[in-house]
Design an enzyme around this catalytic site. Sequence first.
Site, PDB file in Angstrom:
ATOM      1  N   CYS A 108       0.814  -1.217   0.000  1.00  0.00           N
ATOM      2  CA  CYS A 108       0.000   0.000   0.000  1.00  0.00           C
ATOM      3  C   CYS A 108       0.852   1.274   0.000  1.00  0.00           C
ATOM      4  CB  CYS A 108      -0.935  -0.001   1.201  1.00  0.00           C
ATOM      5  SG  CYS A 108      -1.868  -1.531   1.344  1.00  0.00           S
ATOM      6  N   HIS A 232      -3.126   6.784   3.044  1.00  0.00           N
ATOM      7  CA  HIS A 232      -3.577   5.486   2.543  1.00  0.00           C
ATOM      8  C   HIS A 232      -4.952   5.188   3.141  1.00  0.00           C
ATOM      9  CE1 HIS A 232      -3.984   1.416   1.429  1.00  0.00           C
ATOM     10  NE2 HIS A 232      -3.696   0.906   2.615  1.00  0.00           N
ATOM     11  N   ASN A 262     -10.223  -0.533   0.731  1.00  0.00           N
ATOM     12  CA  ASN A 262      -8.760  -0.470   0.679  1.00  0.00           C
ATOM     13  C   ASN A 262      -8.290  -1.017  -0.675  1.00  0.00           C
ATOM     14  OD1 ASN A 262      -6.015  -0.860   0.903  1.00  0.00           O
ATOM     15  ND2 ASN A 262      -6.102  -1.738   2.956  1.00  0.00           N
TER      16      ASN A 262
HETATM   17  O1  UT7 Z   1      -3.449  -1.716   3.885  1.00  0.00           O
HETATM   18  C1  UT7 Z   1      -3.091  -2.319   5.091  1.00  0.00           C
HETATM   19  C2  UT7 Z   1      -3.992  -3.488   5.303  1.00  0.00           C
HETATM   20  N1  UT7 Z   1      -4.656  -3.694   6.499  1.00  0.00           N
HETATM   21  C3  UT7 Z   1      -5.104  -2.805   7.409  1.00  0.00           C
HETATM   22  O2  UT7 Z   1      -4.871  -1.650   7.373  1.00  0.00           O
HETATM   23  C4  UT7 Z   1      -5.944  -3.374   8.512  1.00  0.00           C
HETATM   24  C5  UT7 Z   1      -5.748  -2.679   9.818  1.00  0.00           C
HETATM   25  N2  UT7 Z   1      -6.688  -3.172  10.798  1.00  0.00           N
HETATM   26  C6  UT7 Z   1      -7.997  -2.847  10.805  1.00  0.00           C
HETATM   27  O3  UT7 Z   1      -8.440  -2.078   9.981  1.00  0.00           O
HETATM   28  C7  UT7 Z   1      -8.846  -3.389  11.918  1.00  0.00           C
HETATM   29  O4  UT7 Z   1      -8.022  -4.060  12.850  1.00  0.00           O
HETATM   30  C8  UT7 Z   1      -9.958  -4.352  11.424  1.00  0.00           C
HETATM   31  C9  UT7 Z   1     -11.010  -3.549  10.671  1.00  0.00           C
HETATM   32  C10 UT7 Z   1      -9.359  -5.416  10.513  1.00  0.00           C
HETATM   33  C11 UT7 Z   1     -10.614  -5.017  12.613  1.00  0.00           C
HETATM   34  O5  UT7 Z   1     -11.132  -4.046  13.503  1.00  0.00           O
HETATM   35  P1  UT7 Z   1     -10.779  -4.095  15.053  1.00  0.00           P
HETATM   36  O6  UT7 Z   1     -11.524  -3.010  15.678  1.00  0.00           O
HETATM   37  O7  UT7 Z   1      -9.285  -4.098  15.199  1.00  0.00           O
HETATM   38  O8  UT7 Z   1     -11.402  -5.468  15.477  1.00  0.00           O
HETATM   39  P2  UT7 Z   1     -10.693  -6.722  16.144  1.00  0.00           P
HETATM   40  O9  UT7 Z   1      -9.841  -7.436  15.161  1.00  0.00           O
HETATM   41  O10 UT7 Z   1     -10.083  -6.298  17.443  1.00  0.00           O
HETATM   42  O11 UT7 Z   1     -11.957  -7.628  16.451  1.00  0.00           O
HETATM   43  C12 UT7 Z   1     -12.987  -7.211  17.368  1.00  0.00           C
HETATM   44  C13 UT7 Z   1     -14.122  -8.209  17.280  1.00  0.00           C
HETATM   45  C14 UT7 Z   1     -13.654  -9.659  17.326  1.00  0.00           C
HETATM   46  O12 UT7 Z   1     -14.600 -10.402  18.069  1.00  0.00           O
HETATM   47  P3  UT7 Z   1     -14.342 -10.740  19.627  1.00  0.00           P
HETATM   48  O13 UT7 Z   1     -13.044 -11.476  19.673  1.00  0.00           O
HETATM   49  O14 UT7 Z   1     -14.291  -9.414  20.310  1.00  0.00           O
HETATM   50  O15 UT7 Z   1     -15.541 -11.570  19.961  1.00  0.00           O
HETATM   51  C15 UT7 Z   1     -13.691 -10.091  15.890  1.00  0.00           C
HETATM   52  O16 UT7 Z   1     -13.884 -11.484  15.737  1.00  0.00           O
HETATM   53  O17 UT7 Z   1     -14.801  -8.060  16.027  1.00  0.00           O
HETATM   54  C16 UT7 Z   1     -14.891  -9.329  15.373  1.00  0.00           C
HETATM   55  N3  UT7 Z   1     -14.891  -9.115  13.935  1.00  0.00           N
HETATM   56  C17 UT7 Z   1     -16.025  -8.851  13.259  1.00  0.00           C
HETATM   57  N4  UT7 Z   1     -17.299  -8.740  13.649  1.00  0.00           N
HETATM   58  C18 UT7 Z   1     -18.214  -8.467  12.704  1.00  0.00           C
HETATM   59  C19 UT7 Z   1     -13.858  -9.106  13.077  1.00  0.00           C
HETATM   60  N5  UT7 Z   1     -14.275  -8.842  11.830  1.00  0.00           N
HETATM   61  C20 UT7 Z   1     -15.622  -8.687  11.919  1.00  0.00           C
HETATM   62  C21 UT7 Z   1     -16.627  -8.414  10.975  1.00  0.00           C
HETATM   63  N6  UT7 Z   1     -17.909  -8.298  11.415  1.00  0.00           N
HETATM   64  N7  UT7 Z   1     -16.362  -8.222   9.656  1.00  0.00           N
END
Ligand code: UT7
Length: 311
Positions: A108, A232, A262
């Site tokens: 990215c 980004h 993204n």
């Molecule tokens: O270009 C570079 C590429 N990548 C990035 O920039 C990604 C950077 N990271 C992010 O954008 C975020 O970390 C995410 C959007 C991927 C995830 O958001 P988060 O606020 O960090 O969530 P998390 O991974 O801490 O997960 C929180 C909860 C989890 O459930 P529990 O363990 O609290 O029960 C996940 O399983 O949200 C759950 N979860 C979802 N729930 C509904 C993860 N994905 C989803 C989803 N829908 N799509």
Amino acid sequence: MGAAITGWGSALPDKVLTNGYFEARLDTTDQWITERTGIRERHIGGTTRALAIEAGRAALSRAGLEGGDIDLVIVATTTPDQTIPAASASVHQALKCRGGALDVNAACAGFTYSLVLANSMIAAGVQRALVIGSDTLSRFTNFKDRATAILFGDGAGAVVVEAGAADDLILAYDLGADGTAAPLLFAEIGGYIEMDGREIFRRAVRAEVDSITKVFAAAGCRAEDIALFVPHQANLRIIEAVNARVGLPMERTVVVLDRIGNTSAGSIPYGLADAVEAGRVEDGDLVLLSGFGAGMTWASVIIRWGRRGVT
Ligand code: UT7
């Protein structure tokens, strides 16, 4: 001799996937996706090559140039349609360019890396470079994995960089890489993207803040001097966290991820073209571009906008 950006353009595939598409198929909701990422829809389909050509053609047209005026093509991509050859060679051929062609794989951060590279090549004698960021991450996305499927879209953006401006395009840049973070975001050959989203989020904010702080110091400027920030487009919360830490207001920040998700190397040039078309930049303005991605890699650059003497 200086350089300037004289053309810009972008391209998206036609097919749109809204958050509702994923809500109907995965254990997720429109509300979760919107609140946790800021993304509402993304475009899916096409090839990296075709999107790059469309964006490149638009940038040439904006600059009032033809392919034959270009003597360097750089395509930033992590998702070329073939492993061999590079995407840039077929873009070079389709647009009837001259000179060299190469791909840059810095995920990215690839477009920002490529802009620095193009500027350096102009200092080395290139007259006009076409710099494109194009990615089709949907081809490497597991649509059954709610943690990644909702994030990515396909798209491209491009700029023309021309020699002959009164002063240099780039006031300051910072390029970085940290291979210890490689296991946090990767795709094996033939496999899908796997990601530790939470850790990438944490490191992305830290890397971007450090990198932006460095370019502010190197350019001798402050957040108040930046007319437009093009970050980004990965997650709205990452953009807000970085802005809060470096003192950049959201009003002067480009956000297009709600519409495109993204798009990796496509995201910064897409956002830049969108903002320029909307009249958000004037001649002489300082524009900050900053991105991070798999690798990890990151890159920030402060440029001065305007043709500034390019005839
Ligand atoms: O270009 C570079 C590429 N990548 C990035 O920039 C990604 C950077 N990271 C992010 O954008 C975020 O970390 C995410 C959007 C991927 C995830 O958001 P988060 O606020 O960090 O969530 P998390 O991974 O801490 O997960 C929180 C909860 C989890 O459930 P529990 O363990 O609290 O029960 C996940 O399983 O949200 C759950 N979860 C979802 N729930 C509904 C993860 N994905 C989803 C989803 N829908 N799509």
